[in-house]
Design a protein around this motif. Structure first.
Motif, short mmCIF file in Angstrom:
data_model
loop_
_atom_site.label_atom_id
_atom_site.label_comp_id
_atom_site.label_asym_id
_atom_site.label_seq_id
_atom_site.Cartn_x
_atom_site.Cartn_y
_atom_site.Cartn_z
N LYS A 319 0.85 -1.20 0.00
CA LYS A 319 0.00 0.00 0.00
C LYS A 319 0.88 1.25 0.00
CE LYS A 319 -2.86 0.57 3.46
NZ LYS A 319 -3.99 0.50 4.37
N LEU A 320 1.91 1.23 0.83
CA LEU A 320 2.83 2.36 0.87
C LEU A 320 3.46 2.58 -0.50
CD1 LEU A 320 4.80 1.85 4.21
CD2 LEU A 320 3.22 3.67 3.69
N VAL A 321 3.84 1.48 -1.12
CA VAL A 321 4.47 1.58 -2.44
C VAL A 321 3.52 2.24 -3.42
CG1 VAL A 321 5.32 0.25 -4.40
CG2 VAL A 321 6.00 -0.38 -2.10
N ARG A 322 2.28 1.75 -3.40
CA ARG A 322 1.29 2.29 -4.35
C ARG A 322 1.05 3.76 -4.10
NH1 ARG A 322 -1.48 -2.52 -3.81
NH2 ARG A 322 -2.66 -1.64 -2.10
N GLU A 323 0.86 4.09 -2.83
CA GLU A 323 0.57 5.49 -2.50
C GLU A 323 1.70 6.40 -2.94
OE1 GLU A 323 -0.09 5.55 1.66
OE2 GLU A 323 -2.13 4.79 1.51
N ALA A 324 2.91 5.95 -2.66
CA ALA A 324 4.05 6.80 -3.01
C ALA A 324 4.14 6.96 -4.51
CB ALA A 324 5.33 6.18 -2.46
N THR A 325 3.92 5.84 -5.24
CA THR A 325 3.99 5.94 -6.69
C THR A 325 2.95 6.91 -7.21
OG1 THR A 325 4.63 3.63 -6.67
CG2 THR A 325 4.05 4.58 -8.79
N GLU A 326 1.73 6.77 -6.70
CA GLU A 326 0.66 7.67 -7.18
C GLU A 326 0.97 9.11 -6.86
OE1 GLU A 326 -2.87 6.19 -5.46
OE2 GLU A 326 -2.83 4.37 -6.68
N ALA A 327 1.44 9.34 -5.65
CA ALA A 327 1.73 10.72 -5.25
C ALA A 327 2.83 11.31 -6.12
CB ALA A 327 2.14 10.76 -3.78
N ALA A 328 3.83 10.48 -6.41
CA ALA A 328 4.93 10.98 -7.22
C ALA A 328 4.45 11.32 -8.62
CB ALA A 328 6.05 9.95 -7.28
N PHE A 387 8.78 -7.82 4.55
CA PHE A 387 9.53 -6.62 4.18
C PHE A 387 10.37 -6.86 2.94
CE2 PHE A 387 9.24 -2.87 6.83
CZ PHE A 387 8.31 -3.30 7.74
N GLU A 388 10.97 -8.02 2.89
CA GLU A 388 11.80 -8.30 1.71
C GLU A 388 10.97 -8.24 0.45
OE1 GLU A 388 13.67 -12.02 2.45
OE2 GLU A 388 15.33 -11.09 3.55
N SER A 389 9.71 -8.65 0.55
CA SER A 389 8.93 -8.70 -0.68
C SER A 389 8.64 -7.31 -1.22
CB SER A 389 7.63 -9.45 -0.44
OG SER A 389 6.73 -8.60 0.24
N PHE A 390 8.25 -6.35 -0.36
CA PHE A 390 7.91 -5.08 -0.98
C PHE A 390 9.06 -4.09 -1.01
CE2 PHE A 390 7.64 -2.21 2.56
CZ PHE A 390 7.25 -2.95 3.64
N CYS A 391 10.12 -4.36 -0.24
CA CYS A 391 11.26 -3.45 -0.31
C CYS A 391 12.03 -3.63 -1.60
CB CYS A 391 12.21 -3.68 0.86
SG CYS A 391 11.64 -2.89 2.35
N ASN A 392 11.73 -4.69 -2.33
CA ASN A 392 12.46 -4.87 -3.57
C ASN A 392 11.61 -4.53 -4.77
OD1 ASN A 392 15.05 -5.77 -2.62
ND2 ASN A 392 13.90 -7.46 -1.75
N LYS A 393 10.51 -3.81 -4.53
CA LYS A 393 9.69 -3.35 -5.64
C LYS A 393 10.13 -1.95 -6.04
CE LYS A 393 6.11 -6.43 -5.73
NZ LYS A 393 6.81 -7.65 -5.60
N GLN A 394 9.55 -1.50 -7.15
CA GLN A 394 9.89 -0.16 -7.61
C GLN A 394 8.84 0.82 -7.13
OE1 GLN A 394 11.92 0.74 -10.86
NE2 GLN A 394 13.32 -0.73 -9.98
N VAL A 395 9.27 2.00 -6.73
CA VAL A 395 8.33 3.04 -6.34
C VAL A 395 8.52 4.19 -7.31
CG1 VAL A 395 7.71 4.68 -4.56
CG2 VAL A 395 8.47 2.40 -3.94
N ALA A 396 7.51 4.45 -8.12
CA ALA A 396 7.61 5.54 -9.10
C ALA A 396 8.89 5.43 -9.89
CB ALA A 396 7.55 6.89 -8.40
N ASN A 397 9.13 4.24 -10.41
CA ASN A 397 10.29 4.00 -11.27
C ASN A 397 11.64 4.04 -10.58
OD1 ASN A 397 9.00 3.47 -13.61
ND2 ASN A 397 8.80 5.62 -14.16
N ALA A 398 11.67 4.25 -9.30
CA ALA A 398 12.95 4.19 -8.61
C ALA A 398 12.96 2.98 -7.70
CB ALA A 398 13.16 5.46 -7.79
#
Lengths: 753, 212
Positions: A319-328, A387-398
């Motif tokens: 959820k954090l990842v998604r929110e950050a991506t959307e906000a960015a 944590f390992e699962s979502f910390c290795n995803k991309q957030v807004a292309n980074a």
């Protein structure tokens, strides 16, 4: 009858005497308190037996006496005990049973004393049951055998009543159960078969019924509260009146626990509004702690719960990842509309919020694991995996690795948006470093961090040297010395630069060159620092002179063993400029190179500037943009469009004015994310090849799969190597004759020395 | 039926008369301009015409293999004599008759493997060279293993793909094994994880094609 009578006693006679005694005993047992055995009477009875047994055959009546002893009990039981018991039911039956049993024991005691002589010789000689045992056996075979079922029924009814909340006579139960145990004569068989087995079945039934109702009606927490109470009750029950061996069976082996917990486990966990996931959502720590406690009992009971926990944490992270991506993305849209170039991520940027969010999430759920989940390693593991699962995803292309590096940069630089006190800062930095453990591409983080560290060091925008060193120490602890060796080298270089400053000035004086351009030079050891674009820049003469001086000095210092190459992409130039008043401009060397030609010419075209500065279009445009289009319009452009084109003409802007005297004109850096990834990939290729060579050198021959496993293991700390890249490396090494395939086994590699 | 001998073993069965005959034969095709004692490309072409085979025919390659020729397009005297002796041929006519036996000889898997390896080395033109460019390799492969499983698609793949401009001996040799071991539907490719990356790429390419 006289004691001294030498005539042998006839069996019937003697027996008649004994019978009197026995009858008297019976009367006492039935409650007649007025009677009692005198010592004399007792002696007489004993002696009668004695005589009858010691008489010479055929008057030796031991055998018959033994039989009649047993008979005496049987008769009594038949006539008095059983009828009485048959008349009573339920609790009264139990009371009677207890009474009768006590009576029986007394009877056995007295009679065995009377007949004691038999115990001494007759029984031993003929290997028979001692009198005590006979008594017990008689009771067992006659009373117990008949009554046990009814008694059991009565007891189970009482137990059920107690479960329903009534008060029962616990000592009565304990006593009756005592009978069952004693009757076993040292073995628990009677107790187990005639009571325990049924009781356990009954218990299971009872809880099955209850659980079925509760699971429908109650929410999970309520159910669990009830379950916990029941288990507590049962434990107390065992302690108070059941035999201690029943305890494990009652609680664990497929009984109370199973019915209450195991059977309904998945239902409890997955209940829509009150299951484990819901509790996590609603932060019900107490309920979760209870859930943990209870499911800790059955074997493997915690695994489903840990799985739900992991999924929940993972979801929160995503959820954090998604929110950050959307906000960015939203921010980028807004800025695009406003026509400005995307600025570097500021303090309250979605990216930084993301990192802060991740840290907060980690703190929150670590607390859960420690407090509510008893610090169980199973839950630690679940947390780690989530944590390992979502910390290795991309957030807004980074990548998260890059975001973490940016976050640290923000904390450590001057004018960063986080204003934290020293202690708080240390705490946050500590947490960020700990998060690093969840990132699989640690070398990517290292690269980004190094680049930003370099910028901080070279532009002196680092807020505190101590904090910088602190972070490096923590990184070293977490990831090993190799991780931080380059960065430490960078910090060292800076210190060296400070020391060299003085010696350079002295050298200049000696050479009579003092009075030239004031300059401070930082010498960067290649390899420690990130690679910067090598640009040839046409600098104004005055700057070139200074450069040459220093090169001379350096050559002398190192007697030409090392080579200097000048970097113009970092560093600052202080230029005095006079507009309406005099200003001190702080510029990058590139900007200075673009600006200073205007000392000699009023107007310069793009093309002329390009020739003078020798800069590539990309960099020239950027410089010009920073001088004409951003906050400080030092130059004016013709035509006055919003972007730099190659046909533009430039002149000094006469209308420039600013409140401040000392102005830093920023030149936004090109933080090329792609380039960093490329560099990292290149380093990885080398690391993989080095690892393969190392492994093969020591093993000499290794099969393909084995080699892959070992390479991954060796490099695990820094990054997770891709199988395809490893294969390419192997191919390349075969090509360069480091390895060869075995002629017979195509999957076997051999090391070529 | 001629007795089979392992390729490359030179054991002249002919007597001295035959040897001089071979020398004479050699001189007929020898490159007169060159200082070296070799049959050059022109001579080879002439020889092929006399043998009534096309210079690009597989049989010529087989002949070169029999001779142990080091350089493509050239036969040295020693190579020439050794090869013809092996075949028991002292004249062009005899040589022509003997050529088909070479084709039979390489039906044997072990011999084929040797021939296959030879073919790669034959493509190496410079001393110390270890790689052959993909187009040459594709052509050569078609010659060496006509009709073998995967040869056609692999050659097509080699010329089409851009990752590798040249291939080395390891990749070349592994192809033969691949052609022998892997089933047409590629189902057992993953049984061996150690195929060179080039072959992995080929598998992906081929799979994509099979789906169409």
């Amino acid at each position: 009858m006289s004691l001294h009578d030498r005539k042998p006693i006839e069996l019937e006679n003697g027996w008649r005497y004994m019978e009197d005694g026995i009858t008297k005993l019976k009367r006492i047992l039935e409650g007649n308190k007025s009677e009692a055995f005198t010592a004399e009477h007792y002696m007489m009875l004993y002696t009668t037996i004695y005589n009858m047994c010691t008489q010479k055959p055929p008057h030796d009546h031991s055998e018959q006496l033994y039989a009649r002893y047993k008979e005496a009990f049987e008769v009594y039981i038949r006539e008095a005990v059983l009828p009485s018991l048959r008349n009573h039911h339920d609790e009264h039956l139990l009371k009677q049973l207890k009474q009768r049993w006590d009576n029986h024991k007394i009877m056995v005691r007295w009679l065995s004393r009377f007949f004691n002589y038999l115990d001494r010789y007759y029984i031993q000689r003929h290997n028979l049951h001692p009198l005590n045992d006979v008594g017990l056996l008689v009771f067992r075979d006659n009373v117990y055998a008949e009554i046990k079922k009814a008694a059991r029924g009565a007891m189970l009814k009482l137990i059920e009543a107690e479960r329903e909340g009534e008060q029962i006579d616990r000592s009565l139960l304990k006593n009756v159960l005592g009978i069952y145990q004693e009757v076993g004569m040292g073995q628990m068989e009677c107790y187990e078969k005639d009571f325990e087995e049924h009781m356990l079945k009954d218990t299971a039934e009872y809880y099955r019924r209850k659980a079925a109702v509760w699971i429908q009606e109650d929410s999970s927490p309520d159910y669990l509260i009830k379950a916990e109470e029941c288990l507590k009750d049962e434990e107390e029950r065992v302690n108070s009146y059941l035999h201690v061996s029943t305890k494990p069976k009652l609680l664990k082996e497929a009984r109370a626990e199973t019915e209450l917990l195991k059977v309904h486990q998945m239902q409890l966990l997955e209940k829509e509004h009150s299951g484990c996931a819901a509790l996590l959502r609603d932060d019900k720590k107490g309920d979760l702690a209870r859930m943990y406690r209870l499911f800790n009992r059955p074997p493997k009971g915690l695994e489903p719960m840990a799985e739900i926990f992991r999924k929940h944490v993972e979801e929160e992270g995503m959820k954090l990842v998604r929110e950050a991506t959307e906000a960015a993305e939203a921010k980028k849209e807004k800025e695009k509309e406003a026509g400005k170039a995307a600025k570097e991520a500021g303090g309250s940027s979605p990216e930084n919020n993301f990192i802060r969010g991740v840290i907060a999430l980690h703190d929150k759920y670590m607390e859960y694991v420690q407090d509510s989940f008893g610090n169980s390693s199973l839950f630690h593991k679940a947390l780690k995996e989530a944590f390992e699962s979502f910390c290795n995803k991309q957030v807004a292309n980074a990548s998260v690795a890059e975001l973490m590096a940016s976050f640290c940069d923000n904390l450590l630089k001057k004018g960063g948006s986080e204003k934290l006190g020293d202690e708080d800062l240390e705490a946050v930095l500590d947490k960020v470093v700990k998060m690093l453990a969840y990132i699989s591409d640690k070398d990517l983080f290292s690269e980004f961090y190094r680049k930003k560290l370099a910028r901080r060091l070279l532009h002196s925008t680092s807020a505190s040297e101590d904090h910088e060193k602190g972070v490096l120490t923590r990184l070293k602890q977490q990831c090993g010395a190799q991780f931080t060796s380059k960065m430490e080298g960078m910090v060292n270089d800076l210190q060296m630069a400070k020391e060299r400053e003085k010696s350079f000035e002295e050298w200049r004086e000696r050479k009579g060159l003092a009075g030239g351009m004031e300059m401070n030079v930082t010498v960067l050891t290649t390899g420690f620092w990130p690679t910067y674009k090598q640009l040839e820049v046409g600098l104004p003469d005055v700057m070139m002179a200074g450069l040459e001086q220093y090169t001379q000095y350096f050559d002398e210092l190192n007697s030409k063993t090392r080579r200097l190459s000048w970097q113009f992409t970092n560093g600052t130039v202080h230029v005095k400029a006079t507009y309406d008043k005099s200003y001190e401009l702080i510029l990058m060397p590139l900007q200075a190179a673009v600006l200073l030609p205007f000392n000699d010419a009023e107007e310069l075209s793009y093309g002329e500037l390009r020739e003078l500065t020798k800069l590539p279009d990309e960099d020239l445009s950027r410089c010009l943009a920073s001088l004409t289009l951003s906050k400080y319009k030092l130059l004016s452009k013709d035509p006055a469009s919003k972007s730099i084109s190659q046909t533009d003409k430039f002149r000094v802007n006469p209308k420039f004015s600013d409140r401040m005297r000392r102005i830093r004109v920023p030149l936004p850096p090109v933080d090329d994310r792609r380039k960093v990834q490329e560099d990292v990939d290149k380093d990885r290729k080398h690391a993989i090849e080095a690892a393969i060579v190392r492994i093969m050198k020591s093993r000499k021959a290794l099969k393909h799969q084995q080699l892959l496993v070992e390479v991954v293991q060796q490099l695990q700390r820094m990054f997770t190597p891709d199988v395809k890249v490893i294969k390419r490396a192997i191919d390349s090494l075969i090509d360069r004759d480091y390895l060869e395939r075995d002629a017979n086994d195509q999957q076997l590699y051999k090391y070529l020395a | 039926m001629k007795r089979r001998r392992p390729a490359g073993v030179t054991s002249p069965r002919a007597g001295s008369k035959d040897v001089s005959k071979l020398d004479g034969l050699f001189d007929a095709y020898r490159d007169k301009e060159s200082s070296e004692d070799v049959i050059g490309p022109e001579g080879v072409e002439k020889l092929c015409k006399d043998l009534k085979v096309d210079p690009t025919d597989r049989l010529v390659l087989l002949l070169a293999w029999k001779m142990g020729a080091q350089k493509m397009g050239y036969f040295s005297r020693a190579e020439f004599k050794a090869g013809l002796s092996e075949l028991g041929a002292t004249s062009v006519a005899q040589l022509r008759k003997a050529l088909p036996t070479l084709a039979t000889e390489v039906r044997h898997p072990h011999t084929l493997e040797q021939f296959h390896r030879f073919a790669f080395c034959f493509c190496l033109t410079e001393p110390g060279q270890k790689i052959v460019d993909t187009d040459t390799a594709a052509q050569m492969l078609g010659l060496v293993l006509p009709g073998a499983p995967f040869v056609e698609p692999f050659c097509e793949f080699l010329t089409e793909q851009k990752d590798y401009k040249k291939i080395n001996a390891d990749q070349w040799n592994n192809f033969l094994r691949f052609s022998r071991e892997v089933r047409a539907d590629l189902s057992n490719v993953d049984d061996n994880p150690a195929w060179p990356v080039l072959l992995d790429n080929f598998v992906d390419w081929q799979r994509a094609r099979m789906q169409e």
